[in-house]
Design an enzyme around this catalytic site. Structure first.
Site, short mmCIF file in Angstrom:
data_model
loop_
_atom_site.label_atom_id
_atom_site.label_comp_id
_atom_site.label_asym_id
_atom_site.label_seq_id
_atom_site.Cartn_x
_atom_site.Cartn_y
_atom_site.Cartn_z
CD GLU A 107 3.33 -2.08 2.63
OE1 GLU A 107 2.18 -2.30 2.53
OE2 GLU A 107 4.04 -2.14 1.62
CD GLU A 150 6.63 -5.94 1.87
OE1 GLU A 150 5.84 -6.01 1.25
OE2 GLU A 150 6.27 -5.65 2.99
C1 GLA Z 1 2.45 -5.13 1.18
C2 GLA Z 1 2.77 -5.62 2.41
C3 GLA Z 1 3.08 -7.04 2.34
C4 GLA Z 1 2.15 -7.88 1.19
C5 GLA Z 1 2.48 -7.05 0.04
C6 GLA Z 1 1.65 -7.86 -1.15
O1 GLA Z 1 3.84 -4.51 0.45
O2 GLA Z 1 3.50 -4.86 3.26
O3 GLA Z 1 2.58 -7.57 3.64
O4 GLA Z 1 0.88 -7.58 1.63
O5 GLA Z 1 2.22 -5.85 0.06
O6 GLA Z 1 2.00 -7.10 -2.38
#
Ligand code: GLA
Ligand code: ZN
Length: 673
Positions: A153, A312
């Site tokens: 991210e 995710e």
């Molecule tokens: C992000 C991160 C993960 C985790 C999620 C939790 O997307 O990439 O490592 O922290 O949020 O919602």
């Protein structure tokens, strides 16, 4: 050429972030047994593992990762292998404290969280390249390797650093972009407030100033910070491509998260081999499935329509909002399949096993604290089976009806300080127009304003404050050639340097819209205005009004009250073969619907009166056929008309005529023919 789907994955992606380093090895056997039970096909491994892989400078421990990858491979699970460069080990910072990022106020962050990185720092770059090289050398030929997951991210939690290395890097970026400092002076308008620079050496990042700083400088710093993160992504990607030829490389985006506003995903979409996205439900009282659909459409669009992967999302509640509700029964499957409808080749989660320690222990997971005798686990197993039955749709593409224009640079510029009204919020307008289109059951592609739009009968520009000449030319040609364009207020105002286009506003769009705006007249909080229009149809607006002067456009709705009373509020301009609509106030959902109904008529898009609100219908088509997704977000059973008969893939039943979609359920019909 790198592949564009995970190597060796013949099914949809189903699994999550797998962090075995948080657990004793005895748990790993249980993990893979449960993964098989749920039908997991791929997991993301090693994203936060640098401190374990390189416990001291130049000392490596790959043994545990060898064992994890071996175990996954023996169990037929593909691996999305992380480069762990989002969290350098503490020893790295001990040796290189200047790699910790600095805020605009001059505060240096500390170690102890994640993402504390100055992306200009040469030592960080070297260390990241080194650990990436070691991983690639060791695992390039590993049979479990499906793709690479670089970093995590980009853009959050730190989107820009203001340290001295960044200052030097920014000067180099300016020299490359502009050539001479005088060109920078002209672009930024430094004649104003006596900000003229005599040499690049004097230019700094837009650090804390007594009052508003130079907007051109601030905008360029956003561009610079984004480009710097991208440079680092590309450096890792190139190492992986060189050492592991063919294996696709991704980094997980967060396309529609308004907190992540510092990344120009149009540019990033061109650099990754597979677009992947993370999406979490923002529970702010709005319909979460609409934001989900928007995120999915935006993700597909930044990858030019190609299939992508939801890397995710959550099985149930998250833990970083003020209040984090659990998902309702069935909601996880609806969420997952809604992403698949809009182009995702699967559904993955953060994370596989819910942590007992650390910052995210209250975040849901595929295996909850309560283990397998839980609703979440039962729904996970069910989802695995559902996704398994949809494998044939891999490679098909989502069909869109309309385009919505979106440009991160314009969003950045509009968010700078000292605008006519801070209530004129670009993201809010994009959300609102998206929702109105969603409610009309129209599937949206997002588009950059400079790209070819000729495939779309209707194009909507909810907020394009910054517009280049190239974008203006593109929109003019689109309308002249028969397109229908809808533009909302405060668009086409400035060029790429945040300089107002010459002449009356909206400079970039005057001739396309057939009007000028003499003055902006934003409303105070709580104020609203009434509009009168065709057939006595009254509408309301708030936040913004303007003194619009038609110069070729016809007036469709007129302000009844407020300072703009008597001026046009909504106009339509016939230009060439097409029409350009303009709306100069903030319409609510009812107003947007009335406006879009008329614009859709111009565009020849027939309304769909046969679908209830919140029953989402989306199609994917391509090589293996045509698939209709019907997602019932309501608590009432619904019927969706089918043009042709087909086979419903989740139940295996034949479907014809009107497809029954029970309350809260999803149906996916592979259409005959
Ligand atoms: C992000 C991160 C993960 C985790 C999620 C939790 O997307 O990439 O490592 O922290 O949020 O919602
Ligand atoms: Zn820095």
């Amino acid at each position: 050429m790198p592949e564009t789907s995970p190597r060796g994955l013949a099914r949809l992606a189903f699994g999550g972030d797998y962090n075995p380093e948080q657990w004793p090895e005895t748990v790993w056997q249980d993990d893979v047994r449960l993964m098989r039970e749920a039908g997991v096909t791929m997991v993301s491994v090693g994203i936060f593992s640098w401190a374990l892989l390189e416990p001291a400078p130049g000392e490596y421990d790959f043994g545990w990762l060898d064992r994890v990858l071996g175990l996954l491979h023996e169990n037929g699970i593909r691996v999305d292998l992380g480069t762990p460069t989002v969290v350098p080990p503490v020893w790295f910072y001990r040796d290189h404290p200047e790699a910790l990022p600095v805020t605009a106020e001059g505060v240096r962050h500390e170690f102890g969280s994640r993402g504390a990185i100055c992306h200009s720092n040469a030592d960080y770059r070297a260390a990241a390249a080194n650990i990436t090289t070691r991983l690639a050398e060791r695992y390039a030929d590993h049979p479990a390797l499906a793709m690479w997951h670089v970093h995590n991210e980009y853009g959050v939690p730190v989107s820009a650093c203001y340290c001295d290395s960044c200052a030097a890097h920014f000067r180099r970026w300016l020299a490359t972009t502009y050539g001479t400092v005088d060109v920078v002076n002209a672009a930024w308008g430094t004649a104003f407030w006596g900000q003229r620079y005599a040499s690049f050496e004097d230019v700094n990042p837009p650090r804390a100033t007594p009052t508003v700083g130079n907007p051109g400088q601030a905008l360029d710093y956003k561009r610079f910070a984004d480009a710097t993160m991208r440079e680092n992504f590309c450096a890792e990607r190139d190492i992986l491509h060189r050492l592991a030829p063919g294996v696709p490389v991704t980094t997980n985006f967060m396309t529609a998260l308004s907190q992540c506003d510092s990344v120009d995903y149009w540019a990033w979409g061109r650099e990754v081999d597979i677009v992947t996205n993370d999406h979490y439900l923002i529970t702010d009282g709005r319909r979460t499935h609409v934001n989900l659909a928007m995120a999915a459409d935006l993700t597909r669009s930044v990858g030019a329509g190609a299939p992508w992967i939801l890397l995710e999302h959550s099985t149930s509640g998250i833990n970083w909002q003020p209040r984090n509700p659990a998902k309702a029964p069935g909601q996880m499957a609806r969420n997952s399949l809604a992403h698949v409808a809009r182009g995702s080749e699967g559904a993955m989660f953060f994370q596989w096993r819910q942590s007992r320690r650390g910052a995210e222990k209250f975040h849901s997971a595929m295996v909850p604290h309560g283990g397998t005798d839980t609703r979440v686990w039962r729904e996970v197993v069910e989802l695995g089976a559902s996704l398994d039955s949809l494998a044939a749709l891999r490679g098909t593409r989502t069909e869109a009806d309309v385009a919505v224009l979106w440009d991160w640079h314009s969003w950045w510029a509009q968010n700078l300080a000292w605008r006519p009204s801070e209530d004129a919020d670009a993201r809010e307008r994009a959300d609102a127009f998206y929702e109105a289109l969603y409610d009309r059951h129209l599937t949206v592609d997002f588009a950059h304003p400079e790209t070819d739009l000729s495939a779309y009968p209707l194009v909507v520009a909810p907020a394009l404050y910054l517009m280049t000449e190239a974008a203006a030319d593109n929109l003019r040609a689109y309308v002249e050639n028969g397109g229908t364009l809808v533009v909302s207020y405060f668009s086409g105002i400035v060029d790429e340097h945040d300089a107002v286009h010459e002449g009356a506003c909206p400079g970039a769009l005057r001739d396309v819209l057939g009007l000028t705006v003499e003055e902006f007249s934003p409303l105070l909080q709580g104020e609203s205005v009434r509009l009168t229009g065709p057939d006595g149809c009254g509408l309301g607006g708030d936040v913004w009004t303007e003194f619009v002067v038609p110069r070729g456009a016809e007036t469709v709705w007129t302000y009844v009250d407020g300072l703009a009373a008597g001026h046009p509020a909504v106009t339509r301009h016939r230009l060439g073969e097409g029409a350009a609509w303009y709306v100069s106030t903030r319409l609510g959902q009812e107003g947007l619907d009335a406006l879009l109904a008329r614009a859709a008529q111009d565009a020849g898009i027939a309304p769909r009166a046969d679908l209830p609100r919140d029953v989402e219908v989306v199609r994917r088509s391509g090589g293996t056929g045509s698939y209709l997704f019907a997602i019932n977000h309501t608590a009432v059973d619904a019927k969706v008309p089918l043009e042709t008969s087909g086979t419903e893939l989740l139940t295996g039943e034949r479907a014809a005529g009107r497809l029954a979609v029970p309350a809260g359920a999803v149906r996916v019909v592979r259409l005959d023919g």
